[in-house]
Design an enzyme around this catalytic site. Structure first.
Site, PDB file in Angstrom:
ATOM      1  CG  HIS A 283      -3.097  -1.727  13.082  1.00 47.50           C
ATOM      2  ND1 HIS A 283      -2.005  -0.921  13.242  1.00 47.50           N
ATOM      3  CD2 HIS A 283      -3.068  -2.606  14.109  1.00 47.50           C
ATOM      4  CE1 HIS A 283      -1.341  -1.291  14.321  1.00 47.50           C
ATOM      5  NE2 HIS A 283      -1.962  -2.311  14.869  1.00 47.50           N
TER       6      HIS A 283
ATOM      7  CB  CYS B 154       1.010   3.799   9.518  1.00 48.43           C
ATOM      8  SG  CYS B 154       0.532   5.349   8.745  1.00 48.43           S
ATOM      9  CG  HIS B 155       0.033  -0.649  10.752  1.00 52.98           C
ATOM     10  ND1 HIS B 155      -0.678   0.435  10.337  1.00 52.98           N
ATOM     11  CD2 HIS B 155      -0.728  -1.725  10.513  1.00 52.98           C
ATOM     12  CE1 HIS B 155      -1.844   0.028   9.875  1.00 52.98           C
ATOM     13  NE2 HIS B 155      -1.899  -1.270   9.966  1.00 52.98           N
ATOM     14  N   GLY B 156       2.528  -1.447   8.032  1.00 50.25           N
ATOM     15  CA  GLY B 156       2.823  -2.555   7.135  1.00 50.25           C
ATOM     16  C   GLY B 156       1.674  -3.470   6.761  1.00 50.25           C
ATOM     17  CB  SER B 157      -2.000  -3.457   7.235  1.00 50.82           C
ATOM     18  OG  SER B 157      -2.050  -3.743   8.608  1.00 50.82           O
TER      19      SER B 157
END
Length: 97
Positions: free
Chosen positions: A56, A84-87
């Protein structure tokens, strides 16, 4: 970073238990090389070799094990999580939906 993990028989057995939660469980998307179009995404199932960069934003996900990953995906004890963004990625590098 490059991650190299020798997967145990128990960990390999876990890979088949959560495929319904994955975006591309059979690795059918064209960016996968032919040898990786299997449940393990590898030539030899016991070895996982990944570039440790999130798809991402290019950050490096954390390897959560010993049940810690279950906070991210219920019933999955080990995987990779990008804070950082939940992946979320399983122990074959496959993305959770």
């Amino acid at each position: 970073p490059v991650w190299i993990v020798r997967r145990t028989p128990e960990l390999l057995a876990e890979l088949g238990k959560h495929e319904e939660l994955l975006k591309d469980p059979a690795s059918d998307e064209p960016q996968q090389p032919e040898f990786a179009k299997n449940q393990y995404r590898s030539l030899k199932e016991e070895y996982l070799v990944l570039v440790g960069i999130c798809t991402h934003l290019g950050c490096s996900p954390q390897h959560l094990k010993d049940g810690a990953f279950e906070e991210q995906v219920e019933g999955v004890p080990e995987g990779f999580f990008c804070p950082c963004h939940g992946s979320k990625f399983d122990m074959a590098g496959r993305v959770f939906s």
